[in-house]
Every structure is written in C-alpha cells, then in structure tokens.
Design a protein around this motif. Structure first.
Motif, PDB file in Angstrom:
ATOM      1  N   VAL A 194       1.315  -1.289   0.391  1.00 39.96           N
ATOM      2  CA  VAL A 194       0.279   0.026   0.280  1.00 39.96           C
ATOM      3  C   VAL A 194       0.919   1.157   0.163  1.00 39.96           C
ATOM      4  CG1 VAL A 194      -1.754   1.225   1.265  1.00 39.96           C
ATOM      5  CG2 VAL A 194      -1.796  -1.240   1.171  1.00 39.96           C
ATOM      6  N   LEU A 195       1.705   1.253   1.186  1.00 43.17           N
ATOM      7  CA  LEU A 195       3.199   2.587   1.066  1.00 43.17           C
ATOM      8  C   LEU A 195       3.704   3.058  -0.104  1.00 43.17           C
ATOM      9  CD1 LEU A 195       4.371   2.196   4.415  1.00 43.17           C
ATOM     10  CD2 LEU A 195       2.554   3.757   3.541  1.00 43.17           C
ATOM     11  N   ALA A 196       4.082   1.259  -1.162  1.00 47.28           N
ATOM     12  CA  ALA A 196       4.646   1.610  -2.247  1.00 47.28           C
ATOM     13  C   ALA A 196       3.646   2.480  -3.330  1.00 47.28           C
ATOM     14  CB  ALA A 196       5.056   0.046  -2.814  1.00 47.28           C
ATOM     15  N   LYS A 197       1.932   1.567  -3.431  1.00 47.47           N
ATOM     16  CA  LYS A 197       1.183   2.347  -4.655  1.00 47.47           C
ATOM     17  C   LYS A 197       1.266   3.659  -3.923  1.00 47.47           C
ATOM     18  CE  LYS A 197      -1.282  -1.623  -5.306  1.00 47.47           C
ATOM     19  NZ  LYS A 197      -3.023  -2.391  -5.371  1.00 47.47           N
ATOM     20  N   LYS A 198       1.761   4.294  -3.034  1.00 47.46           N
ATOM     21  CA  LYS A 198       1.019   5.594  -2.797  1.00 47.46           C
ATOM     22  C   LYS A 198       2.761   6.372  -2.708  1.00 47.46           C
ATOM     23  CE  LYS A 198      -2.641   4.793   0.616  1.00 47.46           C
ATOM     24  NZ  LYS A 198      -3.119   5.222   2.017  1.00 47.46           N
ATOM     25  N   GLY A 199       3.503   6.253  -3.030  1.00 45.45           N
ATOM     26  CA  GLY A 199       4.851   6.569  -3.536  1.00 45.45           C
ATOM     27  C   GLY A 199       5.211   6.631  -2.059  1.00 45.45           C
ATOM     28  N   GLU A 200       4.741   6.196  -0.584  1.00 47.94           N
ATOM     29  CA  GLU A 200       5.655   7.074   1.326  1.00 47.94           C
ATOM     30  C   GLU A 200       6.300   5.822   1.090  1.00 47.94           C
ATOM     31  OE1 GLU A 200       1.549   6.762   3.322  1.00 47.94           O
ATOM     32  OE2 GLU A 200       0.811   7.723   1.756  1.00 47.94           O
ATOM     33  N   GLN A 201       7.028   7.023   2.270  1.00 44.91           N
ATOM     34  CA  GLN A 201       8.449   5.760   2.499  1.00 44.91           C
ATOM     35  C   GLN A 201       7.819   5.169   3.749  1.00 44.91           C
ATOM     36  OE1 GLN A 201      10.562   7.195   0.478  1.00 44.91           O
ATOM     37  NE2 GLN A 201      12.020   7.324   2.946  1.00 44.91           N
ATOM     38  N   ILE A 202       7.847   4.751   4.335  1.00 44.11           N
ATOM     39  CA  ILE A 202       8.057   3.327   4.951  1.00 44.11           C
ATOM     40  C   ILE A 202       8.795   4.278   6.598  1.00 44.11           C
ATOM     41  CG2 ILE A 202       8.711   0.665   6.737  1.00 44.11           C
ATOM     42  CD1 ILE A 202       9.177   0.022   4.102  1.00 44.11           C
ATOM     43  N   PRO A 203       7.512   4.179   8.067  1.00 42.95           N
ATOM     44  CA  PRO A 203       7.829   5.156   9.132  1.00 42.95           C
ATOM     45  C   PRO A 203       8.577   4.123  10.282  1.00 42.95           C
ATOM     46  CG  PRO A 203       5.251   4.019   8.879  1.00 42.95           C
ATOM     47  CD  PRO A 203       5.839   3.419   7.135  1.00 42.95           C
ATOM     48  N   GLY A 204       8.860   2.592   9.965  1.00 40.25           N
ATOM     49  CA  GLY A 204       9.738   2.090  11.384  1.00 40.25           C
ATOM     50  C   GLY A 204      10.189   1.461  10.539  1.00 40.25           C
ATOM     51  N   GLU A 205      11.192   0.616  11.677  1.00 41.25           N
ATOM     52  CA  GLU A 205      11.670  -0.001  10.954  1.00 41.25           C
ATOM     53  C   GLU A 205      11.322  -1.470  10.595  1.00 41.25           C
ATOM     54  OE1 GLU A 205      15.019  -1.145  13.701  1.00 41.25           O
ATOM     55  OE2 GLU A 205      15.703   1.240  13.432  1.00 41.25           O
ATOM     56  N   TRP A 206      10.881  -1.853   9.417  1.00 40.24           N
ATOM     57  CA  TRP A 206       9.640  -2.918   9.092  1.00 40.24           C
ATOM     58  C   TRP A 206      10.549  -3.808   8.002  1.00 40.24           C
ATOM     59  CZ3 TRP A 206       4.695  -0.415   7.170  1.00 40.24           C
ATOM     60  CH2 TRP A 206       4.042   1.034   7.983  1.00 40.24           C
ATOM     61  N   ALA A 207      11.635  -3.289   6.865  1.00 38.88           N
ATOM     62  CA  ALA A 207      12.499  -3.742   6.022  1.00 38.88           C
ATOM     63  C   ALA A 207      13.294  -3.884   6.029  1.00 38.88           C
ATOM     64  CB  ALA A 207      10.957  -3.627   5.294  1.00 38.88           C
ATOM     65  N   ILE A 208      14.143  -4.751   6.270  1.00 34.65           N
ATOM     66  CA  ILE A 208      15.644  -4.493   5.164  1.00 34.65           C
ATOM     67  C   ILE A 208      15.868  -5.355   4.384  1.00 34.65           C
ATOM     68  CG2 ILE A 208      15.965  -4.766   7.389  1.00 34.65           C
ATOM     69  CD1 ILE A 208      16.615  -8.031   7.616  1.00 34.65           C
ATOM     70  N   ASN A 209      17.580  -5.191   3.425  1.00 32.37           N
ATOM     71  CA  ASN A 209      17.718  -5.693   1.887  1.00 32.37           C
ATOM     72  C   ASN A 209      18.754  -6.601   2.895  1.00 32.37           C
ATOM     73  OD1 ASN A 209      20.375  -4.244   3.757  1.00 32.37           O
ATOM     74  ND2 ASN A 209      20.567  -3.066   2.407  1.00 32.37           N
ATOM     75  N   GLY A 210      19.878  -7.450   1.504  1.00 32.28           N
ATOM     76  CA  GLY A 210      20.308  -8.293   2.258  1.00 32.28           C
ATOM     77  C   GLY A 210      21.638  -8.210   2.738  1.00 32.28           C
ATOM     78  N   GLU A 211      22.137  -6.812   3.109  1.00 31.19           N
ATOM     79  CA  GLU A 211      22.932  -6.993   3.660  1.00 31.19           C
ATOM     80  C   GLU A 211      22.302  -6.338   5.656  1.00 31.19           C
ATOM     81  OE1 GLU A 211      26.207  -7.309   3.767  1.00 31.19           O
ATOM     82  OE2 GLU A 211      25.378  -8.182   1.587  1.00 31.19           O
TER      83      GLU A 211
END
Length: 360
Positions: free
Chosen positions: A186-203
């Motif tokens: 939903v945030l991606a569709k809206k073009g918004e930033q993630i407000p908290g520590e939700w996701a990480i990359n491969g590092e």
C-alpha cells in the motif's frame, strides 16, 4: 479517493463471478475484502484484487475447485482447499467448527493445499459472534527474515484470537512479523516512505523506501532466487529488542500450519505447489462458567485498561477498538483506496465489461 462499500461489494462479486467462482463463493470473497477495507485494513482489501486475478490466470488459484473434507471426527477436521482461494475452505472450516463446538467444547481444523485467505480475524470473529473463542492462523509466502539471518524464510504468519464481549467481541489480529507484506504494498502504491523499522535489504540494513522494499518482497515471495532481505520479525532488527520472540511466534504458526498440514512451509511456497496452510481452533467458554459472567469479567478488564492514566493527547485502545470504529465510520464516509488501485480497478472493469466503483 473513497468509494461506497456497497458498490465495492457489488463490483467484486461481479468480478469474481466473471472468473468462474460460484455465486456463493463470489459473495464470500467480496465480503472478506470489503470487511477488511471497512476496518481500515487496506493491505487485505480491494488492493489485493489484481494480485488475486493474476494468480487465477497463472492457475495458482483454481476458481472452479471446491474444498474437500478429508478427515472428520467429533473434535477435528482436515480439509483440502483443492487449490482454490483460502477464504472458501476457511469459511467451510469455521462453520463446521462452530456447529460442532457446541457439542464437543473444543475443535481444531487444519487446511492444506490452500491460498491467501484474507484477514485471520474474519474467521475468528465468526466464532466470537457465536459465543465462542476463535483462533486462526496461516502461513504465507516467504517474506520474513529470522533473527540474525539475511534471507527471508518465514511467512508473516498471521495470528488472530477472539473472545465474545460487548459492545463488540475482543479481536486481536496481526502478523507475527512487524507488518504484513500488504502494508508495504500500500505504501509503495502511494509512493510513501516506510515509517518504522519494517524491512531490510540483503545486508540487514533497514530500508525506508517502500518501492525498494516491495521489490525485495516481490523477488523473495514469487521467485526461486533469493536476493536477500525481507520483513523483520516482531522486535525489529536487533536481538536487544527481543526480535527472537517474534521469530519464535512465527515458528509456532509455521508448525501449526505448513508442518501439521503436511504442506509447504513458507520458505517453499514460492516454488512447486505454491500452497498455503491454515489452522483454526474454537473453544466454548460456557463450559468453564456462565457466558454472561465471563463476558462481564472480560469487559470490566478492558474498561479498566481503557481508563488507565495515559499520555496527554493519546487514547488507550484495546485490540479491535480501532477497527470497529473505522468500520462504523467508513460505512458512512466510504472506503479509502489509493490512486494506483483505482487505476487497476478501471482496467479490470474495462477488460470484463463492468463499471468500476466511482468516487463519492
């Protein structure tokens, strides 16, 4: 934009019927999405429609199949969802559990060979409305990175628990990860930033750009290639904040679903069968005491919590309070959908010769 929830229901029923679902199943599927939207759980509402239809086209979901009861005893059920939508088998399971729990006090059901089933709370509320305790679990695509790992392995693995109460049943419904993948969608569709520590990359670096996070989740959830990264467990990115507890919660759900159903664990649902599994438990609380007394006791506890001293400008809400308020408000104000989803609905409507819900 906002749309009328009844228009949403009618549109969804027509879309699902066009994809060969029965009239009854189309109504159920539409209701689960509208219910989520009304409660403000847009991650599991109509924004999922294009995703569902793509899986039907790819034959991950087989709309003409019906669930099969493989085993049944006075206290248990084993159901094959037969590769159809998870909502259909889950609705069947909960209806059977409610009927049988009145006689046997406690019932359990496991579903194999299933798909996404919407919100876990939808089925647990069915039990609560019948005066029962309801528990619902599901595994999902591999989205969640275990403590100290770099690769997604677990699902967001929802857990819902309900207890009968007034003015509405107690409802706890949430992922065992920080968030469900749908919230990032939903945030991606809206073009918004993630407000908290939700996701990480491969590092194991925290990702704030929702579109970057969504690209990571799409790669890990729908391809065999593991690019690294994903959603964090409850507790966030460090052991100091007890993220191993969220990891443990997710594993419990994994065992009750994929393992017990002898289906795919979340890590393997992006290959081969693409199958999810579900687990349901119902309990008749009146076996343990007068139901009205039990309800009164739980309502008293909730009211004491709501009236605790609290930070100025805030409100203490028991799980479920916020969703029930949104449900009532959105019935009047309409259901909010993002512009990207609105565009997708227009395209779906055009392809099927239907009229998409209009803004109110």
């Amino acid at each position: 934009m906002r749309i009328n929830y009844q228009d949403e229901q009618s549109f969804l029923e027509n879309v699902f019927a066009a994809y060969d679902f029965t009239k009854e199943d189309s109504k159920l599927l539409a209701d689960t999405l509208v219910d989520a939207d009304l409660r403000g759980i847009s991650s599991h509402g109509i924004q999922r429609l294009k995703w569902y239809l793509n899986m039907i086209k790819e034959h991950i979901i087989e709309s003409k199949n019906q669930p099969i009861i493989l085993k049944e005893t006075p206290t248990s059920l084993l159901i094959d969802a037969n590769q159809n939508m998870g909502q259909i088998a889950s609705n069947l399971a909960m209806k059977k559990l409610i009927e049988k729990t009145k006689k046997s006090v406690i019932l359990v059901a496991v579903i194999r060979n299933s798909n996404h089933f919407g919100t876990a709370g939808y089925y647990s509320r069915m039990a609560a409305e019948a005066g029962l305790i309801g528990i619902s679990n599901t595994n999902t695509r591999p989205l969640v990175v275990p403590t100290n790992a770099k690769d997604a392995f677990l699902g967001s693995n929802a857990f819902a628990f309900t207890f009968p109460a007034e003015p509405h049943p107690f409802v706890f419904d949430g992922a065992t990860s920080v968030v469900s993948g749908g919230k990032i969608q939903v945030l991606a569709k809206k073009g918004e930033q993630i407000p908290g520590e939700w996701a990480i990359n491969g590092e194991r670096e925290v990702v704030k750009d929702a579109n970057v996070a969504e690209d990571i989740l799409s790669a890990v959830a729908f391809t065999e290639k593991q690019p690294g990264g994903g959603v964090l467990t409850l507790g966030g990115n460090s052991e100091e904040n007890s993220n191993y507890k969220g990891f443990g919660n997710s594993l419990v759900v994994e065992i009750l679903t994929g393992i017990l159903a002898q289906g795919s664990i979340s890590a393997d649902t992006n290959t081969g069968k693409h199958d999810f599994s579900q687990f349901f438990l119902t309990i008749d609380p009146s076996f343990f005491g007068d139901l009205d007394v039990l309800k009164g006791n739980v309502e008293s506890m909730f009211d004491r919590i709501r009236n605790l001293d609290h930070t100025p400008g805030t409100q203490i809400m028991v799980p479920g309070d916020r969703e029930y308020k949104r449900f009532d408000d959105n019935k009047v104000a309409g259901v909010a959908i993002d512009d990207t989803t609105a565009g997708q609905l227009d395209d779906i409507a055009k392809d099927l010769g239907l009229k998409a819900p209009k803004a109110i």
